[in-house]
Design a protein around this motif. Structure first.
Motif, short mmCIF file in Angstrom:
data_model
loop_
_atom_site.label_atom_id
_atom_site.label_comp_id
_atom_site.label_asym_id
_atom_site.label_seq_id
_atom_site.Cartn_x
_atom_site.Cartn_y
_atom_site.Cartn_z
N ARG A 32 0.84 -1.37 0.07
CA ARG A 32 0.06 0.01 -0.17
C ARG A 32 0.86 1.25 -0.04
NH1 ARG A 32 -5.53 0.61 0.56
NH2 ARG A 32 -5.78 1.47 2.74
N THR A 33 0.80 2.05 -0.89
CA THR A 33 1.94 3.07 -1.53
C THR A 33 1.88 4.23 -0.24
OG1 THR A 33 1.42 2.83 -3.53
CG2 THR A 33 2.88 4.48 -3.08
N GLY A 34 0.55 4.35 0.05
CA GLY A 34 0.56 5.55 1.28
C GLY A 34 1.39 5.46 2.44
N TRP A 35 1.58 4.14 2.80
CA TRP A 35 2.16 3.89 3.92
C TRP A 35 3.66 4.29 3.56
CZ3 TRP A 35 -1.14 4.78 7.19
CH2 TRP A 35 -2.46 3.77 7.09
N LEU A 36 3.96 3.91 2.63
CA LEU A 36 5.61 4.44 2.30
C LEU A 36 5.74 5.90 2.20
CD1 LEU A 36 5.95 1.84 -0.81
CD2 LEU A 36 7.07 1.65 1.46
N GLN A 81 -8.06 -3.76 -9.22
CA GLN A 81 -7.60 -3.19 -10.42
C GLN A 81 -6.32 -2.88 -10.45
OE1 GLN A 81 -10.35 -2.15 -8.82
NE2 GLN A 81 -12.08 -3.03 -9.73
N GLU A 82 -5.69 -2.85 -9.07
CA GLU A 82 -4.35 -2.37 -8.85
C GLU A 82 -3.62 -3.29 -9.35
OE1 GLU A 82 -4.21 -0.81 -4.84
OE2 GLU A 82 -6.01 0.58 -5.08
N THR A 83 -3.64 -4.35 -9.61
CA THR A 83 -2.67 -5.17 -10.25
C THR A 83 -2.07 -4.62 -11.69
OG1 THR A 83 -4.53 -6.39 -11.66
CG2 THR A 83 -3.41 -7.46 -9.65
N ARG A 84 -2.94 -3.65 -12.29
CA ARG A 84 -2.79 -3.01 -13.58
C ARG A 84 -2.53 -1.67 -13.27
NH1 ARG A 84 -5.42 -6.63 -18.45
NH2 ARG A 84 -5.33 -8.56 -17.14
N THR A 85 -2.97 -0.91 -12.22
CA THR A 85 -2.89 0.39 -12.28
C THR A 85 -1.93 0.71 -10.95
OG1 THR A 85 -4.64 0.62 -10.53
CG2 THR A 85 -5.30 0.71 -12.58
N THR A 86 -1.47 -0.21 -10.27
CA THR A 86 -0.83 -0.05 -8.82
C THR A 86 -1.76 0.92 -7.90
OG1 THR A 86 0.30 2.23 -9.43
CG2 THR A 86 1.31 0.02 -10.13
N ASP A 87 -1.33 0.73 -6.51
CA ASP A 87 -1.97 1.73 -5.74
C ASP A 87 -1.45 3.23 -5.81
OD1 ASP A 87 -3.40 2.69 -3.62
OD2 ASP A 87 -1.66 1.71 -2.08
N VAL A 88 -2.17 4.08 -6.66
CA VAL A 88 -1.89 5.40 -7.02
C VAL A 88 -2.01 6.38 -5.58
CG1 VAL A 88 -2.02 7.30 -8.29
CG2 VAL A 88 -2.26 5.27 -9.27
N PRO A 89 -0.96 6.76 -4.96
CA PRO A 89 -0.96 7.58 -3.89
C PRO A 89 -1.81 9.08 -4.05
CG PRO A 89 1.39 7.58 -4.39
CD PRO A 89 0.53 6.52 -5.29
N HIS A 90 -2.20 9.50 -3.18
CA HIS A 90 -3.03 10.91 -3.08
C HIS A 90 -2.23 11.63 -4.09
CE1 HIS A 90 -5.95 13.45 -2.36
NE2 HIS A 90 -5.33 14.15 -1.16
N LEU A 91 -0.95 12.20 -3.76
CA LEU A 91 -0.32 13.22 -4.69
C LEU A 91 -0.02 12.86 -6.25
CD1 LEU A 91 1.74 15.58 -4.71
CD2 LEU A 91 3.58 14.14 -3.90
#
Lengths: 204, 204, 204, 204, 204, 204
Positions: A32-36, A81-91
């Motif tokens: 989950r990208t946000g946690w990074l 869908q995130e297998t194809r779009t990844t987890d796009v963070p807010h920014l």
């Protein structure tokens, strides 16, 4: 429930189904990208999040008088869908124009047996429409799961998770999710443990 | 669907519900023990496994003409007892006498609002009874998910996963799960990717 | 010290010995389960814990006038059964009936050359009987190691380790272990570093 | 066994002892550097290695007719200087002039109660002199542990560990260690598991 | 810029160049040792540090009126000797006598095409001489990067990083680096995020 | 080299600069997404990649008669937009419309002192234009770094990296990069080590 049981999938459909199951394995590897952003070194996977979100969706749905199985089912697929779009963070949303999830799912189900394709399309479509009670519960579950994970990270020392708590809390729609969020914030991630050690009875 | 919607949970029930959600967070931190035996340094979480198992259960159920939402729902909860029992590996079963999962769940739902408790009891009980078509699909999903993960670990270099593949394969009950397993073994974890890059059409 | 030196192990015994060394490799891969409950993402291994526990056992034993080599030796083996039982956390003990460690060890030494088997049986048996001064020191070392690790995790940000400190502290038996625990709590995990940089002399 | 038992440590000695236990915690965080060279992303800790080396030392010693407790005890401390020197890999020895381990230990025990200091000095000194049978067994244990870990990493996919196997094998001195190494290379890391599942009896 | 362009490297030189690129891969696997002392479980790599140090060097150089490309270039290579010496932590310097970095680099460039060798020798030599404005900026960048990383670890919960902040701050030479350090300490690691979400304009 | 040295940054500029340095810290936490697709559990960071890419760029540039410092400088910044866009994997590009890197950088430098802003704009602009010899070398460095990392992952056991090798190889433009790639593929990641142990002379 479907007329599909008349026949087994043909070879191409089988390949498509096996491919789908492998594709979803990416959600166990993608973080989950946000946690990074928040500073967590090796955060939960998208699958981790989706698992608890589905459970939460069923709980909220019961409390709200909605269908818990349907709510959980939508939650299960809400980030596939995130297998194809990844987890796009807010920014990143300022810089990336995304494809509607329904269209991503459309690509994902191409070549699958129609009953399977219909099942996935149906779950994703209802979730994205945000109108049925079950969809509302599933969407609240997504937010509440994030809030609870943020509390867990905070107890592990992370000091930058407050925005994730605030945003999640503000997005909740159902009274049940709001009550659960307040309770989760009031207590903490291990309050249940002494009760469990005590057999489920309140500690004295 | 329940008479519960008449009222919100009382304070103790709310504490119980929040506690349940935190308790299930353990499944995001607990690793699947068998992979540690097989030599995987930092394997998937129980939640990771449960997520894909639930998706697989729905796919098998559709193919078998069973109810996919019910099958997925049971899969979601099929390892939730492991917050209290941990994931006991095969060898440990010679040394640890376990409590039936239904009884563990009974402890987990103590103090919860009755509709939530009934929902969890129902899912776990049906899964453990192994008789309904949906339970059979969910049980096959557990095994098939393990097989697919084993293939993924093998492609990452791990040479000791064959017993996990063999055991999982031998345990499958439904024709659909067997076909999917054969296909998963015949192809591999990234066969889907060129197809996806090609828009879902078979590569030439 | 044994009459064993008359002959080399026969083939089956050699296989058993090599197997034992590989089996104990699991303790390098298995994590200490309690820390996962406390929220640590990727905690120490059982081997990590056993290493420092053995050192601590020798220190306590010297201070208590017991045999430090014997105390350390018992500590080394005090968790070796966990290759077969895993590290069962506190809560799981309500749900899992365990086999006495002596019996697990009996299985582990089956087929080994008798002098090796006797050595392991002896160490485990004495530790489990809890009566010799060395066994008491080794048991205190297990608890003190846990307390010290908890302090280290607390300094890394983890806010849920207090119960592990309290429980460990309360279980200590020897005056030396109690003094060391108090000192460890009074100071912290890096107090030694400025002294070491200063050549071992107290900082001014 | 010592006259030390007449009195408890004074305050400065207590601080020194607690500091020593925290200092050795570094061996749980420091990784074995050679494996990073070999390509292992997050390898075992020095404590992991020391734990199994100590067990192996006791096994070799029994087979060689030496004192297993003494051999294990020396193994336990054989890398404790690395809190201060780190684990210097082979290539780095061309560029770094090291301090003899006895002198590092001398710094580590400064300010400790004399019986504890003497115990550590004695173990390190005997290990570094390489003359007693127990020291020879402990030194072989260090090499054999490395060889076994290399086999484990090879089974996890790592293709660059052969030099570690060759070097370790060539350095072994005792017949027992050589036999164990041959057997470890002949079998593999999970050969023990079917036997263990079969109750310790040879599989048919 | 060099007469080298007259010919391609001969076979041995090519092997040397490929070897250099693989050798530098070690900096992606080696961790910064100091953070392990501070209690960070799996800290940044040396390459991670070198990357941001190089960027910082260019920023400081611009602010100081020095050549940013030259400063960044030196930063890029300032820890490349650590493939051979490892990252020797502060305490270890009492026990290990190191080889001057210029001599390590001399070994690293042996057999390389002379223009490449000269380039590396030049960058390392100038950095180690500490006299040019660019070298001063690059050295400040090394310290400032460490300070900023320490703040990030502190926000992740680590309570033992203050000495790394203090030491880094005290070592800074240029006014620009000092100002940046003060600002970095005054704000925090995510202050930039709301501004970025707001399009780069100050938040209201 | 700039007229900027006349004055120190004003407060807002300082905040912007510190923010930039923290923002780039994200590249140490963000992983290279493609490796997650390929099955790597915890792959290199973007900063890891950028570090070695910058070194490689300088080597290629020297061999090609271009300016190595400029090439390295562009490499350093070639992925800095990914703090805002993340590392979008190949498949995701079908679903996400990206913003040109120059425009992302424009946002990143807003509010910075103009000389710093100009420096970043210049490096990114030249890299994206792909016309100067240095830009060509830097772009080749990006691909060659990926190829070399793929070989390293393959030696760690990963069996799915071939497409990354093939794609990288096919994208190379300069003769020097092609020769280096061939050599890297012909040898392997640890061929340099025996030479280094032998003092830099070819092994016999």
């Amino acid at each position: 429930m479907t007329s599909y049981s008349k026949g087994a999938p043909v070879a191409d459909e089988l390949a498509g189904l096996a491919g789908l199951l492998y594709e979803l394995g990416l959600l166990k590897r993608y973080r989950r990208t946000g946690w990074l952003v928040a500073g967590v070194r090796d955060p939960e996977s998208i699958a981790d999040h989706s698992f608890r979100a589905a459970v939460i969706a069923s709980v909220i749905a019961v409390l709200e008088g909605a269908d818990p199985e349907r709510a959980a089912f939508m939650s299960l697929f809400h980030d596939t869908q995130e297998t194809r779009t990844t987890d796009v963070p807010h920014l990143a949303k300022r810089y990336l124009t995304t494809t509607p999830n329904e269209r991503v799912t459309e690509d994902q189900v191409r070549g699958l047996p129609e009953p399977v394709a219909a099942m996935l399309r149906g779950a994703v479509g209802e979730y994205e429409e945000k109108t049925t009670p079950e969809a509302v519960c599933a969407r609240d579950a997504d937010k509440l799961e994030c809030l609870i994970q943020a509390v867990e990270y905070r107890e592990q020392g992370h000091q930058n998770v407050q925005p994730w708590i605030d945003t999640s809390l503000a997005a909740l729609q159902t009274p049940s999710a709001k009550r659960l969020a307040d309770e989760a914030l009031r207590t903490g991630s291990l309050t249940w443990l002494p009760r469990a050690l005590n057999g489920g009875h309140a500690a004295h």
